[in-house]
Design an enzyme around this catalytic site. Structure first.
Site, PDB file in Angstrom:
ATOM      1  N   LEU A 111       0.869  -1.094   0.142  1.00 48.71           N
ATOM      2  CA  LEU A 111       0.048   0.244   0.048  1.00 48.71           C
ATOM      3  C   LEU A 111       0.956   1.275  -0.049  1.00 48.71           C
ATOM      4  O   LEU A 111       1.787   1.253   0.822  1.00 48.71           O
ATOM      5  CB  LEU A 111      -0.786  -0.086   1.055  1.00 48.71           C
ATOM      6  CG  LEU A 111      -2.127   0.808   1.261  1.00 48.71           C
ATOM      7  CD1 LEU A 111      -2.859   0.838   0.194  1.00 48.71           C
ATOM      8  CD2 LEU A 111      -2.986   0.706   2.620  1.00 48.71           C
ATOM      9  N   ASP A 112       0.773   1.911  -1.157  1.00 51.71           N
ATOM     10  CA  ASP A 112       1.638   3.210  -1.192  1.00 51.71           C
ATOM     11  C   ASP A 112       2.008   3.848   0.018  1.00 51.71           C
ATOM     12  O   ASP A 112       1.048   4.043   1.066  1.00 51.71           O
ATOM     13  CB  ASP A 112       0.992   4.219  -2.359  1.00 51.71           C
ATOM     14  CG  ASP A 112       1.905   5.021  -2.510  1.00 51.71           C
ATOM     15  OD1 ASP A 112       2.733   4.778  -3.520  1.00 51.71           O
ATOM     16  OD2 ASP A 112       1.570   6.337  -2.275  1.00 51.71           O
ATOM     17  N   LYS A 113       3.148   4.634   0.122  1.00 49.37           N
ATOM     18  CA  LYS A 113       3.356   5.278   1.398  1.00 49.37           C
ATOM     19  C   LYS A 113       2.577   6.317   1.723  1.00 49.37           C
ATOM     20  O   LYS A 113       2.098   6.678   2.892  1.00 49.37           O
ATOM     21  CB  LYS A 113       4.911   5.657   1.371  1.00 49.37           C
ATOM     22  CG  LYS A 113       5.401   6.291   2.468  1.00 49.37           C
ATOM     23  CD  LYS A 113       7.056   6.971   2.376  1.00 49.37           C
ATOM     24  CE  LYS A 113       7.327   7.950   3.334  1.00 49.37           C
ATOM     25  NZ  LYS A 113       8.720   8.391   3.197  1.00 49.37           N
ATOM     26  N   SER A 115      -0.711   6.460   0.920  1.00 47.58           N
ATOM     27  CA  SER A 115      -2.000   6.008   1.258  1.00 47.58           C
ATOM     28  C   SER A 115      -2.098   5.232   2.708  1.00 47.58           C
ATOM     29  O   SER A 115      -1.077   5.011   3.317  1.00 47.58           O
ATOM     30  CB  SER A 115      -2.398   4.987   0.219  1.00 47.58           C
ATOM     31  OG  SER A 115      -2.203   5.559  -1.041  1.00 47.58           O
ATOM     32  N   ARG A 192       1.216   2.630  -8.217  1.00 42.59           N
ATOM     33  CA  ARG A 192       0.335   3.979  -7.959  1.00 42.59           C
ATOM     34  C   ARG A 192      -0.807   4.132  -8.776  1.00 42.59           C
ATOM     35  O   ARG A 192      -1.130   5.026  -9.426  1.00 42.59           O
ATOM     36  CB  ARG A 192       1.320   5.088  -8.012  1.00 42.59           C
ATOM     37  CG  ARG A 192       2.354   5.211  -6.865  1.00 42.59           C
ATOM     38  CD  ARG A 192       3.507   6.320  -6.906  1.00 42.59           C
ATOM     39  NE  ARG A 192       2.963   7.395  -6.881  1.00 42.59           N
ATOM     40  CZ  ARG A 192       2.760   8.079  -5.630  1.00 42.59           C
ATOM     41  NH1 ARG A 192       3.102   7.471  -4.696  1.00 42.59           N
ATOM     42  NH2 ARG A 192       2.098   9.177  -5.354  1.00 42.59           N
TER      43      ARG A 192
END
Length: 317
Positions: A111-113, A115, A192
């Site tokens: 999970l993106d930093k 997010s 992303r």
């Protein structure tokens, strides 16, 4: 047999044995093997080796113990913004340190930093690819806030497929919740992806939260908190992946775009993009291609300048 002791088992592939120990995924295990960091009964292991009862496996000198498959950790975390979905000890804000679990666990996917929201962590590496493989059509749900009012055209465009990273995203479910907020359900996960999809239509993501993975919902779990899955949740999840494959189907072609190298670029270009020297600048291109045929392919740098620390084929958002 003593309680909680691993059962005797038939020989299994080395990468599977390592992943089941909770150390890493199968893909990462293969990378360790290829780099000569794994030994089997004292000799350097090779990809395809099998591990039987009584065999000794070590990764960088560390003994790898067989997992008791009846007993493993599986938790749900509400990841905060700023925590990085990696077990890399060099990353100060890595997710393993943040959780601080007594067992060695690692995230299922990423999970993106920037997010927040639901992410799984487990000590059972055998489950990772079954859950992550997009072809298994396991849903992930997100609530997204953007910087300007949402239009019907934006909702239709997002749902119909968006050209990003040299490919087209799959059709997905999109529902507007308010002027600036919508819900999105994906069965794939490119680097992303949601942010890139929004950018295609001129929208900037202000907040991105994952609220569901398969049958597990974020619910009342507060940001930064984690919990064990209930027996019912875990039972339903295991049933849903029972027939899922951890491998790409026969004839499968990756949707990940191939990296492009500028025409005429030599080893100096390769050194810059991969961060290491691959050969002398005077070496012929034909010799270079032969040398590189079995090597790890360099990762493509995203066009918007975002991080290239991605793992191939693993969902991000």
């Amino acid at each position: 047999m003593q309680p909680n002791q691993p059962q005797q088992r038939e020989a299994v592939r080395l990468n599977k044995f390592i992943s089941e120990s909770g150390m890493c995924s199968r893909r990462e295990a293969d990378r360790f093997i290829e780099q000569g960091q794994v030994t089997l009964n004292g000799r350097k292991a090779v990809v395809g080796d099998k591990v039987g009862a009584g065999d000794e496996v070590r990764v960088n000198g560390r003994l790898v113990a067989a997992q008791n498959k009846e007993k493993f950790v599986f938790i749900a975390l509400n990841k905060p913004v700023g925590v990085v979905s990696t077990t890399d000890s060099a990353e100060r804000n890595n997710i393993q340190k943040f959780v601080g679990h007594k067992e060695r666990i690692f995230p299922i996917g990423r999970l993106d930093k920037d997010s927040q929201g639901l992410i799984f962590l487990t000590s059972n590496g055998d489950l990772v690819n079954k859950i992550l493989r997009a072809g298994n059509k396991h849903e992930k749900e997100y609530v997204v806030t953007v910087h300007r009012p949402i239009t019907p055209d934006f909702i239709r465009g997002m749902a119909s497929g968006v050209p990003i990273l040299g490919t087209m995203t799959k059709r997905c479910k999109v529902e507007q919740l308010s002027t600036f907020v919508f819900r999105l359900t994906l069965i794939e996960g490119m680097n992303r992806q949601i942010r890139r999809m929004c950018e295609h239509f001129g929208y900037e993501v202000r907040k991105l939260e994952r609220t569901r993975i398969m049958n597990i919902r974020l619910g009342a779990l507060q940001v930064g908190q984690w919990r064990n899955l209930t027996e019912r949740e875990l039972g339903e999840l295991m049933a849903s992946i029972e027939h899922s494959s951890g491998l790409a189907p026969e004839g499968h072609k990756s949707r990940r775009p191939k990296p492009q190298r500028p025409p005429g670029a030599g080893s100096e270009q390769r050194r810059d993009t991969r961060g290491q020297r691959t050969g002398a600048g005077t070496r012929s291109e034909s010799a270079g291609r032969g040398k590189r045929s079995g090597s790890k392919r360099s990762e493509q740098k995203p066009s918007n300048g975002s991080s290239t620390r991605s793992k191939k084929g693993w969902p991000y958002e």
